[in-house]
Design a protein around this motif. Structure first.
Motif, short mmCIF file in Angstrom:
data_model
loop_
_atom_site.label_atom_id
_atom_site.label_comp_id
_atom_site.label_asym_id
_atom_site.label_seq_id
_atom_site.Cartn_x
_atom_site.Cartn_y
_atom_site.Cartn_z
N LEU A 1 5.87 9.09 0.72
CA LEU A 1 5.89 8.96 -0.86
C LEU A 1 5.70 10.36 -1.44
CD1 LEU A 1 6.67 7.51 -3.46
CD2 LEU A 1 4.34 6.27 -2.98
N ALA B 1 4.41 -0.31 -1.24
CA ALA B 1 3.95 -0.08 0.31
C ALA B 1 5.10 -0.87 1.21
CB ALA B 1 2.53 -0.75 0.46
N THR C 1 -1.21 3.23 -3.20
CA THR C 1 0.18 2.80 -3.62
C THR C 1 -0.01 1.12 -3.69
OG1 THR C 1 0.79 4.21 -1.61
CG2 THR C 1 2.28 2.27 -2.09
N ASN D 1 1.24 8.31 2.00
CA ASN D 1 1.28 8.62 0.51
C ASN D 1 0.25 9.65 0.40
OD1 ASN D 1 0.94 8.80 -2.36
ND2 ASN D 1 0.45 6.56 -2.66
#
Ligand code: SAM
Length: 491
Positions: free
Chosen positions: A176, A31, A26, A129
């Motif tokens: 994400l 972030a 990320t 993520n």
């Protein structure tokens, strides 16, 4: 898994490892953006899980924000990473943060799926993520996931499912992830889990040309989804950002019923973000029916060009039927045959392919692949496969979807009317609400709303008068008819 990596450290890992473990870090600004989406909670202590932590971009951003908060509560971090090299960087990066008596750092090098499914530890906050890669259905991970009622075909959906299970009551999760789980049958178990166990608090759509998830050449949009472990709130926040311009300036709040419609058995998660005055004006005027309610069906063309190479012809012959490929579908009219650049226009009939040839009739052909930058994602054309050269039937190549009759007789007016409707801004907007990939799937067409048959036929009569199926004519035909039906002009 954003492609534009602003990494804490450029991984020199072989690209095979990177691909297998879905190692896309990320970027720092993303972030911090994700951490800011985390709802405020007033727990006494914070327990944070970062599954597939990579080099710690998300945990680092979380800790930095927490450091600036007053009064601070105790923060215990659990960052889990499978890869030795990434784990080494994770330990290094987290230990370089200022020491703090209120902070307990835990970094574990292990397989998150195998370890978390054997633990019942709960967290007040989870940020992830996750890796994006297929799970081998015969792997121990896939087996364990199935045993625990969390069937997953991709690492990202497995990570998200397990994270939901690991969230404490009232806890918050920010993920994400690709948007692909929001519809389609493969991700229905994940949607059921989300809707059963959490409240969808906020969905942010990253609209970008380059920051994309890619699978089998299909480009997908990314979303950040914010979930809370509690019963569903009445409203959901929606926002979107373009490219690197991360902000919540587009924030809107919509009733949950617009995100997941009542009675929708597929539990599609819609993102009604594309409503402008122009397109939403038609919304209340369209009585909603599914294709199946109208006695119609959608399918994908069965002729895969590279598998049928020997039967494909540039020019039609006595022994062939017309083949409709995506290049024949233009936004103004069907361009068949296309005698240029070696384009294939016909399929020679054999005993083997006879079952894939459709009888003469009216069809609507829709390109299967579109880009989100395209004016309309849906590009539809009527195919009037009547009379010569269609006496033996017609075939559709695999890059094309087609709508045909299941029960209802498809006549010329209905064929043109459906085409007109599919080519409107309204249908395009409705499509973008349910799809974030560059592919127009049959399953997407099956859950789109359509007006009743009599309205569709009237659109067709109007479009036939206008003479071609351009988006402008389609829009005009639909609005003219709806203006007459509803007794007031629609611009
Ligand atoms: C998309 S990257 C994201 C890394 C980090 N969370 C970030 O946001 O920068 C996913 C990470 O998950 C790790 N990973 C893949 N499979 C895993 C597994 N089964 N258990 C734990 N980590 C895994 C990968 O090595 C990779 O570092």
């Amino acid at each position: 898994m954003l492609n534009t990596d602003i990494r804490l450290d450029e991984p020199s890992a072989a690209s095979a490892t990177r691909k297998r473990l879905g190692q896309y870090m990320t970027p720092t600004d993303v972030a911090f953006f994700l951490v800011d989406l985390m709802p405020e909670q007033d727990d006494t202590d914070i327990t944070l899980l970062d599954p597939g932590a990579g080099q710690g971009a998300l945990t680092t951003a979380f800790i930095k924000k927490w450091t600036s908060q007053r009064p601070r509560r105790h923060l215990a971090v659990d960052a889990v990473e499978i890869d030795k090299r990434q784990h080494g960087m994770l330990v290094k990066n987290l230990s370089s943060l200022p020491q703090d008596q209120l902070l307990t750092l835990g970094t574990r090098r292990e397989d998150f799926i195998l370890s978390a499914l054997k633990s019942d530890k709960k967290y007040s906050h989870i940020i992830l993520n996750p890796p994006y890669a297929r799970i081998d259905s015969k792997s121990p991970q896939a087996k364990l996931l199935r045993q625990q009622g969390l069937p997953s075909t991709n690492l990202y959906s497995a990570f998200l499912s397990i994270s939901i299970k690991s969230l404490a009551a009232n806890g918050s999760l920010v993920a994400l992830v690709p948007r692909s789980f929001c519809n389609g049958k493969y991700y229905k178990p994940l949607r059921d889990l989300i809707l059963h166990e959490t409240s969808i608090h906020h969905i942010h759509l990253f609209e970008s040309r380059t920051d994309t998830f890619k699978s089998d050449g299909v480009i997908q949009e990314n979303i950040a989804i914010v979930l809370r472990k509690r019963t569903q709130a009445q409203n959901v926040s929606l926002s979107t950002s373009k490219a690197k311009n991360l902000s919540l300036s587009s924030l809107t709040v919509r009733p949950f019923q617009e995100i997941v419609r009542k009675g929708d058995d597929m539990r599609v998660i819609r993102l009604p973000l594309h409503q402008d005055c122009e397109t939403s004006r038609l919304e209340p005027l369209i009585v909603k029916h599914r294709l199946s309610d109208l006695g119609l069906s959608a399918s994908t063309g069965p002729i895969v060009d590279f598998r049928n190479r020997r039967q494909l012809r540039l020019t039609p012959t006595q022994a062939s039927v017309p083949l409709i490929h995506s290049y024949h579908i233009q936004s103004h009219n069907l361009c068949w045959p296309l005698i240029t650049n070696g384009k294939k226009n016909a399929l020679v009939l054999t005993n083997k392919n006879a079952k894939n040839v459709l009888k003469p009739g009216y069809y609507i052909a829709i390109r299967r692949f579109s880009s989100k930058e395209q004016y309309h994602r849906i590009v539809a054309n009527p195919v009037e496969a009547i009379g010569p050269p269609f006496l033996n039937g017609v075939s559709f190549e695999n890059h094309v979807n087609y709508i045909t009759t299941a029960l209802t007789e498809m006549d010329r007016e209905l064929c043109w009317g459906l085409t007109a409707y599919l080519n409107t801004d309204h249908a395009d907007r409705a499509f973008r609400d349910i799809s974030g990939s560059t592919q127009v799937n049959v399953s997407d067409l099956k859950i789109l709303d359509f007006p009743p048959l009599e309205d569709l036929r009237r659109f067709g009569i109007e479009l036939l008068k206008l003479g071609s199926v351009s988006p402008v004519n389609s829009e005009l035909a639909v609005k003219n008819v709806l203006s007459t039906i509803h007794g007031h002009p629609i611009n």
